[in-house]
Write an enzyme that holds these catalytic residues in place. Structure first.
Site, PDB file in Angstrom:
ATOM      1  N   GLY A 175       0.748  -1.576   0.333  1.00 56.65           N
ATOM      2  CA  GLY A 175      -0.042   0.046  -0.245  1.00 56.65           C
ATOM      3  C   GLY A 175       0.634   1.372  -0.119  1.00 56.65           C
ATOM      4  O   GLY A 175       1.968   1.194  -0.409  1.00 56.65           O
ATOM      5  N   ILE A 177       2.426   3.002   2.376  1.00 56.59           N
ATOM      6  CA  ILE A 177       3.120   3.091   3.095  1.00 56.59           C
ATOM      7  C   ILE A 177       4.456   2.103   2.738  1.00 56.59           C
ATOM      8  O   ILE A 177       5.589   2.006   2.635  1.00 56.59           O
ATOM      9  CB  ILE A 177       2.576   2.775   4.625  1.00 56.59           C
ATOM     10  CG1 ILE A 177       2.436   4.054   5.733  1.00 56.59           C
ATOM     11  CG2 ILE A 177       4.141   2.634   5.606  1.00 56.59           C
ATOM     12  CD1 ILE A 177       1.698   3.590   6.709  1.00 56.59           C
ATOM     13  N   HIS A 433       3.374  28.462 -18.686  1.00 62.28           N
ATOM     14  CA  HIS A 433       3.958  28.022 -19.239  1.00 62.28           C
ATOM     15  C   HIS A 433       4.883  28.557 -19.289  1.00 62.28           C
ATOM     16  O   HIS A 433       5.967  29.427 -19.488  1.00 62.28           O
ATOM     17  CB  HIS A 433       3.860  27.899 -20.731  1.00 62.28           C
ATOM     18  CG  HIS A 433       4.166  27.757 -21.964  1.00 62.28           C
ATOM     19  ND1 HIS A 433       4.079  26.333 -21.928  1.00 62.28           N
ATOM     20  CD2 HIS A 433       5.313  28.077 -22.490  1.00 62.28           C
ATOM     21  CE1 HIS A 433       5.135  26.230 -23.491  1.00 62.28           C
ATOM     22  NE2 HIS A 433       6.456  27.232 -23.268  1.00 62.28           N
TER      23      HIS A 433
HETATM   24  P1  NAI Z   1      -2.453   0.599   3.184  1.00 65.03           P
HETATM   25  O1  NAI Z   1      -4.490   0.573   3.109  1.00 65.03           O
HETATM   26  O2  NAI Z   1      -2.680   1.853   1.741  1.00 65.03           O
HETATM   27  O3  NAI Z   1      -2.112  -0.689   2.291  1.00 65.03           O
HETATM   28  C1  NAI Z   1      -1.619  -1.598   3.425  1.00 65.03           C
HETATM   29  C2  NAI Z   1      -1.848  -2.742   2.018  1.00 65.03           C
HETATM   30  O4  NAI Z   1      -1.275  -4.621   2.942  1.00 65.03           O
HETATM   31  C3  NAI Z   1      -2.630  -3.348   1.170  1.00 65.03           C
HETATM   32  O5  NAI Z   1      -2.195  -3.125  -0.216  1.00 65.03           O
HETATM   33  C4  NAI Z   1      -3.237  -4.168   1.357  1.00 65.03           C
HETATM   34  O6  NAI Z   1      -4.123  -5.555   0.944  1.00 65.03           O
HETATM   35  C5  NAI Z   1      -2.046  -5.423   2.221  1.00 65.03           C
HETATM   36  N1  NAI Z   1      -2.515  -5.901   3.161  1.00 65.03           N
HETATM   37  C6  NAI Z   1      -3.455  -5.883   4.077  1.00 65.03           C
HETATM   38  N2  NAI Z   1      -2.793  -7.249   5.608  1.00 65.03           N
HETATM   39  C7  NAI Z   1      -1.850  -7.826   4.569  1.00 65.03           C
HETATM   40  C8  NAI Z   1      -0.983  -9.250   4.854  1.00 65.03           C
HETATM   41  N3  NAI Z   1      -1.564 -10.222   5.724  1.00 65.03           N
HETATM   42  N4  NAI Z   1       0.006 -10.061   4.175  1.00 65.03           N
HETATM   43  C9  NAI Z   1      -0.202  -9.262   3.476  1.00 65.03           C
HETATM   44  N5  NAI Z   1      -0.473  -7.912   2.327  1.00 65.03           N
HETATM   45  C10 NAI Z   1      -1.348  -6.885   3.517  1.00 65.03           C
HETATM   46  O7  NAI Z   1      -2.424   0.967   4.676  1.00 65.03           O
HETATM   47  P2  NAI Z   1      -0.540   1.871   4.977  1.00 65.03           P
HETATM   48  O8  NAI Z   1       0.522   1.820   3.909  1.00 65.03           O
HETATM   49  O9  NAI Z   1      -0.362   1.136   6.058  1.00 65.03           O
HETATM   50  O10 NAI Z   1      -1.566   3.043   4.601  1.00 65.03           O
HETATM   51  C11 NAI Z   1      -2.186   3.233   5.508  1.00 65.03           C
HETATM   52  C12 NAI Z   1      -2.878   4.554   5.790  1.00 65.03           C
HETATM   53  O11 NAI Z   1      -1.847   5.859   5.476  1.00 65.03           O
HETATM   54  C13 NAI Z   1      -3.498   4.900   3.871  1.00 65.03           C
HETATM   55  O12 NAI Z   1      -5.149   5.033   5.036  1.00 65.03           O
HETATM   56  C14 NAI Z   1      -2.467   5.551   3.552  1.00 65.03           C
HETATM   57  O13 NAI Z   1      -3.425   6.929   2.835  1.00 65.03           O
HETATM   58  C15 NAI Z   1      -1.885   6.737   4.506  1.00 65.03           C
HETATM   59  N6  NAI Z   1      -1.258   7.345   4.275  1.00 65.03           N
HETATM   60  C16 NAI Z   1      -0.791   8.414   3.698  1.00 65.03           C
HETATM   61  C17 NAI Z   1       0.163   8.358   3.230  1.00 65.03           C
HETATM   62  C18 NAI Z   1       0.636  10.009   1.828  1.00 65.03           C
HETATM   63  O14 NAI Z   1      -0.511  10.172   1.379  1.00 65.03           O
HETATM   64  N7  NAI Z   1       1.039   9.991   0.532  1.00 65.03           N
HETATM   65  C19 NAI Z   1       1.613   8.100   3.196  1.00 65.03           C
HETATM   66  C20 NAI Z   1       1.387   6.980   3.619  1.00 65.03           C
HETATM   67  C21 NAI Z   1       0.002   6.743   4.589  1.00 65.03           C
END
Ligand code: NAI
Length: 448
Positions: A175, A177, A433
């Site tokens: 995802g 992060i 531009h």
């Molecule tokens: P996420 O929900 O974006 O991604 C988590 C990923 O882990 C998903 O693809 C999911 O299918 C996978 N997953 C879950 N359980 C698993 C398992 N047991 N085995 C393998 N894969 C598994 O969550 P993430 O990346 O932890 O981010 C958390 C939140 O923080 C998100 O809602 C994100 O939008 C936010 N965030 C936003 C940022 C930005 O705007 N640039 C930067 C960092 C975080």
């Protein structure tokens, strides 16, 4: 008696506090840790600071394309960490000064609801006409055997403290992060493997853009294992079942658990006053109202969109609503950015969502190189703009981009979506531009 008491000084809480105070309200803000919350201290800001250092390293390596010769560049992780701490500290002081200037009373203590209209902290009890809960979220830990026990496993907070470049890193979850850290460490030379349970990366992204990001990560030699179920973790070894049901394993110096975040709703006294908390977070309406009169919530603790800028707007909506100015949150126009290299930015509907809704649409996919500035700035790199407009009125419904600094001009696309602009409206907007943002303009205008 306060007009507003806020629990949690992240971008949801502190911005709402300053906003309400500037409206002339008497506001108290409680924070148990550092001002700024996850975003400033262990999220957006430190991560982006690290990524900036990795980009400086990549820029040096690729400088030859611009006719510049550099002797073998290298990265000093201790200096990178020192800069990160400096940036966080400067911004933290800025938040404190801003709150002081606005006239917000800040209390450094853990607070909890203490009955209707009351908050308890550090042994004292205060009364407030409105209470805004903005307690944020923490990394989730799925029930994978060994995940909690293994010393090699870190979460997104722990990995930020890394003082040495690990030889190898296994990331569970592809995802937002996971992808940002994969990019950072791969650019530093770490062998990165991502293990994802779904059959695609970044489920929040439009699928076409996600595929392009996946191939960009492959160019960085990040190994991405999709449709894999992690079964257990043993030290730095992650055991999983692959797409064909075969047992596999991959070992890393470090293992990053990046499987999502969970709302902070325990220990705040919500249940004592009868606030309904659902699995994803505190239940609120479009204005941030909970089921208990006078209790409001915004940001990650509501589990709607886990984005700092969304929390800020949600907090303002709650403040306006509690003081009699009708307002509501429109999640459909909240932009998001993934700060990988190249970065990804999007707002509005994805193509899959439009198909699901049965909305007739037109799609334009253009290379960013249609804008001259992209070729100037991004030698040897690629970028894409994807625009989705309604077939009926040419209304801009979604914009999805990968490349260059697209996060810097996604706000223009967000304005188009929020204000429900159509192609002819965008034709009247003058884009400077030469800038890469012209690729966005071209994408919209190519639709009709
Ligand atoms: P996420 O929900 O974006 O991604 C988590 C990923 O882990 C998903 O693809 C999911 O299918 C996978 N997953 C879950 N359980 C698993 C398992 N047991 N085995 C393998 N894969 C598994 O969550 P993430 O990346 O932890 O981010 C958390 C939140 O923080 C998100 O809602 C994100 O939008 C936010 N965030 C936003 C940022 C930005 O705007 N640039 C930067 C960092 C975080």
């Amino acid at each position: 008696m306060y007009d507003l008491a806020i629990i949690g000084a992240g971008p949801g809480g502190y911005e709402a506090a300053a906003y309400a105070a500037k409206l002339g309200r008497k506001v108290v803000l409680f924070e148990k840790a550092a001002l700024g919350g996850t975003c400033l201290n262990v999220g957006c800001i430190p991560t982006k600071t690290l990524l900036r250092s990795a980009r400086a390293l990549s820029d040096c390596r690729e400088a030859g394309q611009y006719g510049v010769t550099t002797a073998s560049p290298s990265l000093d992780m201790k200096a990178v960490q020192a800069r990160k701490r400096q940036v966080v500290s400067t911004l933290g002081k800025g938040v404190a000064a801003m709150l002081k200037g606005a006239g917000v009373e800040v209390v450094q203590a853990e607070a909890r609801l203490a009955g209707r209209g009351a908050v308890e902290a550090a042994g004292s009890r205060i009364e407030a006409r409105n209470i805004l809960v903005a307690t944020g979220s923490v990394p989730a830990a799925p029930p994978i055997p060994g995940l909690r026990e293994s010393k090699a496993v870190v979460d997104s907070t722990g990995i930020l403290e890394c003082e040495e470049i690990p030889a190898s890193l296994v990331i569970i979850g592809a995802g937002v992060i996971g992808l940002e850290f994969a990019c950072f460490f791969a650019e530093l030379g770490t062998a990165v493997t991502m293990v994802e349970m779904l059959d695609r990366i970044a489920p929040v992204l439009d699928e076409e853009i996600a595929k392009r990001l996946q191939s960009e990560m492959k160019k960085k030699k990040v190994s991405i294992q999709l449709s894999c179920k992690v079964t257990r973790i043993d030290g730095g070894t992650v055991h999983y079942t692959d797409a064909s049901g075969q047992a596999q394993q991959v070992a890393g110096t470090l293992v990053l658990n990046a499987t999502g975040r969970q709302p902070v709703t325990r220990g705040v006294g919500l249940e004592d006053v009868g606030v309904v908390v659902e699995r994803r977070g505190i239940r609120v309406d479009a204005s941030g109202r909970t089921n208990v009169p006078g209790v409001w919530a915004c940001g990650d603790c509501t589990g709607r969109l886990l984005l700092a800028h969304s929390a800020t707007r949600e907090g303002m909506v709650a403040v306006n609503s509690m003081f009699g100015k009708p307002d509501r949150m429109r999640f459909s126009a909240v932009p998001s950015v993934i700060y990988t290299h190249p970065e990804v930015a999007q707002v509005g509907a994805t193509e899959a969502e439009l198909k699901q809704q049965g909305t007739a649409y037109r799609k334009v996919v253009l290379p960013m190189a249609i804008a001259g500035r992209f070729l100037v700035e991004e030698a040897g790199r690629s970028g894409t703009v994807k625009v989705l407009v309604s077939e009926r009125h040419g209304q801009v419904l979604g914009v999805h981009m990968i490349g260059g600094c697209c996060g810097e001009f996604i706000a223009a696309a967000a304005a188009m979506v929020e204000l429900e602009l159509c192609v002819d409206d965008v034709r009247e907007i003058v884009f400077p531009h030469p800038t890469v943002s012209e690729a966005l303009r071209e994408g919209v205008l190519h639709a009709f």
